[in-house]
Design a protein around this motif. Structure first.
Motif, PDB file in Angstrom:
ATOM      1  N   ARG A   1       0.806  -1.227   0.000  1.00 31.76           N
ATOM      2  CA  ARG A   1       0.000   0.000   0.000  1.00 31.76           C
ATOM      3  C   ARG A   1       0.840   1.278   0.000  1.00 31.76           C
ATOM      4  NH1 ARG A   1      -1.018   3.211   3.800  1.00 31.76           N
ATOM      5  NH2 ARG A   1      -0.333   1.728   5.396  1.00 31.76           N
ATOM      6  N   PRO A   2       1.772   1.473   0.948  1.00 30.84           N
ATOM      7  CA  PRO A   2       2.505   2.744   0.947  1.00 30.84           C
ATOM      8  C   PRO A   2       3.385   2.927  -0.281  1.00 30.84           C
ATOM      9  CG  PRO A   2       3.426   1.229   2.562  1.00 30.84           C
ATOM     10  CD  PRO A   2       2.151   0.618   2.078  1.00 30.84           C
ATOM     11  N   VAL A   3       3.921   1.836  -0.800  1.00 35.69           N
ATOM     12  CA  VAL A   3       4.764   1.922  -1.992  1.00 35.69           C
ATOM     13  C   VAL A   3       3.911   2.306  -3.198  1.00 35.69           C
ATOM     14  CG1 VAL A   3       6.400   0.709  -3.487  1.00 35.69           C
ATOM     15  CG2 VAL A   3       6.318   0.182  -1.035  1.00 35.69           C
ATOM     16  N   ARG A   4       2.771   1.637  -3.333  1.00 37.80           N
ATOM     17  CA  ARG A   4       1.888   1.935  -4.465  1.00 37.80           C
ATOM     18  C   ARG A   4       1.408   3.387  -4.415  1.00 37.80           C
ATOM     19  NH1 ARG A   4      -1.946  -0.938  -3.094  1.00 37.80           N
ATOM     20  NH2 ARG A   4      -3.449   0.670  -2.497  1.00 37.80           N
ATOM     21  N   GLU A   5       0.986   3.829  -3.234  1.00 39.36           N
ATOM     22  CA  GLU A   5       0.455   5.188  -3.110  1.00 39.36           C
ATOM     23  C   GLU A   5       1.527   6.232  -3.407  1.00 39.36           C
ATOM     24  OE1 GLU A   5      -1.244   5.397   0.773  1.00 39.36           O
ATOM     25  OE2 GLU A   5      -3.012   4.188   0.243  1.00 39.36           O
ATOM     26  N   ARG A   6       2.731   6.047  -2.877  1.00 31.41           N
ATOM     27  CA  ARG A   6       3.801   7.022  -3.119  1.00 31.41           C
ATOM     28  C   ARG A   6       4.244   6.996  -4.577  1.00 31.41           C
ATOM     29  NH1 ARG A   6       5.653  11.752  -3.236  1.00 31.41           N
ATOM     30  NH2 ARG A   6       7.926  11.976  -3.090  1.00 31.41           N
ATOM     31  N   ALA A   7       4.316   5.803  -5.162  1.00 30.27           N
ATOM     32  CA  ALA A   7       4.715   5.707  -6.570  1.00 30.27           C
ATOM     33  C   ALA A   7       3.694   6.405  -7.458  1.00 30.27           C
ATOM     34  CB  ALA A   7       4.870   4.247  -6.982  1.00 30.27           C
ATOM     35  N   ARG A   8       2.415   6.225  -7.157  1.00 25.28           N
ATOM     36  CA  ARG A   8       1.372   6.905  -7.932  1.00 25.28           C
ATOM     37  C   ARG A   8       1.508   8.424  -7.814  1.00 25.28           C
ATOM     38  NH1 ARG A   8      -0.460   3.560 -11.750  1.00 25.28           N
ATOM     39  NH2 ARG A   8      -1.427   1.671 -10.927  1.00 25.28           N
ATOM     40  N   GLU A   9       1.817   8.900  -6.610  1.00 26.59           N
ATOM     41  CA  GLU A   9       2.015  10.336  -6.425  1.00 26.59           C
ATOM     42  C   GLU A   9       3.152  10.846  -7.302  1.00 26.59           C
ATOM     43  OE1 GLU A   9       2.761  10.964  -2.309  1.00 26.59           O
ATOM     44  OE2 GLU A   9       0.693  10.538  -1.665  1.00 26.59           O
ATOM     45  N   LEU A  10       4.249  10.111  -7.344  1.00 29.53           N
ATOM     46  CA  LEU A  10       5.388  10.525  -8.148  1.00 29.53           C
ATOM     47  C   LEU A  10       5.056  10.502  -9.638  1.00 29.53           C
ATOM     48  CD1 LEU A  10       8.221   8.664  -6.208  1.00 29.53           C
ATOM     49  CD2 LEU A  10       8.020  11.144  -6.475  1.00 29.53           C
ATOM     50  N   LEU A  11       4.347   9.464 -10.068  1.00 32.04           N
ATOM     51  CA  LEU A  11       4.000   9.357 -11.479  1.00 32.04           C
ATOM     52  C   LEU A  11       2.990  10.416 -11.892  1.00 32.04           C
ATOM     53  CD1 LEU A  11       3.804   5.467 -11.731  1.00 32.04           C
ATOM     54  CD2 LEU A  11       5.506   6.933 -12.815  1.00 32.04           C
ATOM     55  N   ASP A  12       2.189  10.855 -10.931  1.00 26.14           N
ATOM     56  CA  ASP A  12       1.219  11.913 -11.218  1.00 26.14           C
ATOM     57  C   ASP A  12       1.839  13.304 -11.139  1.00 26.14           C
ATOM     58  OD1 ASP A  12      -0.780  10.081 -11.622  1.00 26.14           O
ATOM     59  OD2 ASP A  12      -1.582  10.215  -9.581  1.00 26.14           O
ATOM     60  N   ASP A  13       3.085  13.369 -10.700  1.00 26.48           N
ATOM     61  CA  ASP A  13       3.802  14.648 -10.595  1.00 26.48           C
ATOM     62  C   ASP A  13       5.096  14.533 -11.402  1.00 26.48           C
ATOM     63  OD1 ASP A  13       5.006  17.016  -9.947  1.00 26.48           O
ATOM     64  OD2 ASP A  13       4.886  16.759  -7.776  1.00 26.48           O
ATOM     65  N   PRO A  14       4.981  14.570 -12.734  1.00 22.84           N
ATOM     66  CA  PRO A  14       6.163  14.347 -13.576  1.00 22.84           C
ATOM     67  C   PRO A  14       7.287  15.337 -13.322  1.00 22.84           C
ATOM     68  CG  PRO A  14       4.316  15.171 -14.880  1.00 22.84           C
ATOM     69  CD  PRO A  14       3.774  14.815 -13.543  1.00 22.84           C
ATOM     70  N   GLY A  15       6.942  16.551 -12.891  1.00 22.09           N
ATOM     71  CA  GLY A  15       7.978  17.536 -12.612  1.00 22.09           C
ATOM     72  C   GLY A  15       8.868  17.113 -11.463  1.00 22.09           C
ATOM     73  N   GLU A  16       8.265  16.598 -10.389  1.00 16.07           N
ATOM     74  CA  GLU A  16       9.034  16.146  -9.226  1.00 16.07           C
ATOM     75  C   GLU A  16       9.876  14.924  -9.571  1.00 16.07           C
ATOM     76  OE1 GLU A  16      10.475  15.502  -5.292  1.00 16.07           O
ATOM     77  OE2 GLU A  16       9.847  17.228  -6.469  1.00 16.07           O
ATOM     78  N   LEU A  17       9.283  13.967 -10.291  1.00 19.60           N
ATOM     79  CA  LEU A  17      10.029  12.770 -10.659  1.00 19.60           C
ATOM     80  C   LEU A  17      11.208  13.139 -11.555  1.00 19.60           C
ATOM     81  CD1 LEU A  17      10.130   9.700 -10.373  1.00 19.60           C
ATOM     82  CD2 LEU A  17       8.695   9.520 -12.414  1.00 19.60           C
ATOM     83  N   GLU A  18      11.006  14.056 -12.480  1.00 18.65           N
ATOM     84  CA  GLU A  18      12.088  14.478 -13.372  1.00 18.65           C
ATOM     85  C   GLU A  18      13.179  15.217 -12.595  1.00 18.65           C
ATOM     86  OE1 GLU A  18      14.197  14.557 -16.841  1.00 18.65           O
ATOM     87  OE2 GLU A  18      12.336  13.459 -16.365  1.00 18.65           O
ATOM     88  N   ARG A  19      12.774  15.997 -11.596  1.00 21.06           N
ATOM     89  CA  ARG A  19      13.765  16.698 -10.772  1.00 21.06           C
ATOM     90  C   ARG A  19      14.656  15.709 -10.034  1.00 21.06           C
ATOM     91  NH1 ARG A  19      14.915  17.844  -5.857  1.00 21.06           N
ATOM     92  NH2 ARG A  19      13.129  16.687  -5.036  1.00 21.06           N
ATOM     93  N   VAL A  20      14.049  14.690  -9.448  1.00 19.16           N
ATOM     94  CA  VAL A  20      14.829  13.669  -8.738  1.00 19.16           C
ATOM     95  C   VAL A  20      15.726  12.922  -9.713  1.00 19.16           C
ATOM     96  CG1 VAL A  20      14.674  11.548  -7.388  1.00 19.16           C
ATOM     97  CG2 VAL A  20      13.092  13.416  -6.927  1.00 19.16           C
ATOM     98  N   ARG A  21      15.178  12.630 -10.891  1.00 23.45           N
ATOM     99  CA  ARG A  21      15.968  11.904 -11.898  1.00 23.45           C
ATOM    100  C   ARG A  21      17.163  12.723 -12.356  1.00 23.45           C
ATOM    101  NH1 ARG A  21      13.767   8.874 -17.413  1.00 23.45           N
ATOM    102  NH2 ARG A  21      15.818   8.626 -18.395  1.00 23.45           N
ATOM    103  N   GLU A  22      16.961  14.003 -12.606  1.00 25.11           N
ATOM    104  CA  GLU A  22      18.062  14.863 -13.056  1.00 25.11           C
ATOM    105  C   GLU A  22      19.145  14.982 -11.980  1.00 25.11           C
ATOM    106  OE1 GLU A  22      16.258  18.520 -14.175  1.00 25.11           O
ATOM    107  OE2 GLU A  22      15.509  17.756 -16.110  1.00 25.11           O
ATOM    108  N   LYS A  23      18.720  15.088 -10.728  1.00 26.74           N
ATOM    109  CA  LYS A  23      19.691  15.174  -9.647  1.00 26.74           C
ATOM    110  C   LYS A  23      20.497  13.880  -9.541  1.00 26.74           C
ATOM    111  CE  LYS A  23      20.175  16.126  -4.702  1.00 26.74           C
ATOM    112  NZ  LYS A  23      19.465  16.454  -3.432  1.00 26.74           N
ATOM    113  N   GLY A  24      19.816  12.744  -9.660  1.00 29.87           N
ATOM    114  CA  GLY A  24      20.513  11.463  -9.620  1.00 29.87           C
ATOM    115  C   GLY A  24      21.504  11.324 -10.761  1.00 29.87           C
ATOM    116  N   ALA A  25      21.124  11.804 -11.940  1.00 29.91           N
ATOM    117  CA  ALA A  25      22.011  11.753 -13.104  1.00 29.91           C
ATOM    118  C   ALA A  25      23.258  12.603 -12.878  1.00 29.91           C
ATOM    119  CB  ALA A  25      21.266  12.206 -14.350  1.00 29.91           C
TER     120      ALA A  25
END
Length: 321
Positions: A276-300
């Motif tokens: 449940r917590p993994v699914r809910e948080r993952a959905r939040e990230l996928l619904d917020d492409p800007g945040e996911l892209e920010r984390v991805r760019e920082k990781g890169a």
């Protein structure tokens, strides 16, 4: 010590991936450990670009949602320039016979009408993944141990031929993981690539979908609940899933139910609560492409910074700078 682990976005992440690896990565990660989505590896077999792109984002979101430190996570293709350069240097260090005798290449090539060249050279790219980040320990199963041995060979050969640049990595046997079986066919492991997915519980499955798959899990005709993995693999699979999710032994888990219906209800409840917590948080990230892209760019950026001096040294001693 830097440990490096990756997950290939060849499909949706399932319960076996979560219980067997990702949950442990999140709980046991050390500050220098690294985790990456190996999207370049997914190109060795026929694929659809739009699906690969979507699965890469989804896999990244699940790793982050599971609790892995964002500073430890990156996407492989975001380092395509660095990896491409080092991969060529390592291909020119590797012999054809060394690549061609990889067991996975032989097995997968035999299944293809025309195997892709990337399927042959993929272990060299895996070596580049490892050596570029200076990883010293690679937790792998038996199916990948041969690839780590090739990375060790190439690191030693390069260091001896041109100069000491690379850490020689060591394969590490991961702590015994949850070997989750397909719910519909307990004779095989739960797999992202399963043709029939009614036996595969995916991390992002909606609760009613996951519960339905568990309720339909294959058991046997004996009806009493006992943990006998050799004689009753389907029942044992359910018991083991319950045991891992609740932190008890399989024998203790078996004693919590007297009927198959009770057991399946208990397994469904434990799995849904675990995911449940993994699914809910993952959905939040996928619904917020800007945040996911920010984390991805920082990781890169962080992954590229870690690799920069090592790649520069390798190119210099190899005569390219």
């Amino acid at each position: 010590m830097t440990r490096l682990s990756g997950i290939t976005p060849s499909g949706h992440i399932h319960l076996g991936n979560h219980l067997g690896a990702i949950r442990r990565w999140a709980a046991e990660s050390e500050p220098d450990d690294l985790y990456f989505v190996s999207d370049l590896h997914a190109m060795t077999l026929p694929y659809r670009p739009e699906r690969l792109r979507a699965l890469t984002r989804e896999n990244l979101a699940v790793l982050l949602a599971a609790g892995i430190d964002p500073g430890s996570v990156f996407v492989q293709s975001d380092l395509v320039g660095e990896l491409g350069a080092l991969n060529w240097v390592l291909e020119c260090t590797c012999g054809y016979g060394e690549a061609a005798r990889m067991i996975q290449f032989k097995e997968k090539a035999a299944e293809q009408d025309s195997a892709r060249l990337g399927l042959l050279t993929y272990p060299v790219l895996m070596a580049a993944d490892i050596l570029l980040q200076g990883a010293s320990e690679i937790p792998v199963g038996n199916d990948q141990n041969q690839h780590v041995e090739l990375a060790r060979t190439l690191a030693r050969r390069f260091n001896a031929s041109y100069g000491e640049v690379f850490t020689v990595p060591a394969a590490a046997v991961p702590r015994a993981a949850a070997g989750v079986r397909d719910l519909a066919d307990p004779g095989r492991k739960m797999a992202k690539s399963a043709q029939q997915q009614n036996g595969v519980v995916f991390v992002l499955d909606e609760p009613d979908v996951a519960q339905r798959k568990i309720n339909r899990a294959k058991t046997d005709d004996l009806r009493d609940v006992r943990y006998e993995p050799e004689q009753r693999p389907g029942l044992a699979n359910l018991i083991e899933i319950l045991a891992v999710c609740t932190g008890v032994s399989p024998y203790a888990a078996a004693r919590t139910a007297t009927t198959y219906a009770q057991l399946k209800d208990a397994v469904a409840e434990a799995v849904l609560e675990e995911l449940r917590p993994v699914r809910e948080r993952a959905r939040e990230l996928l619904d917020d492409p800007g945040e996911l892209e920010r984390v991805r760019e920082k990781g890169a950026r962080q992954a590229a910074e870690r690799a920069s001096s090592r790649l520069g040294a390798a190119l210099r001693v190899a005569g390219l700078r």
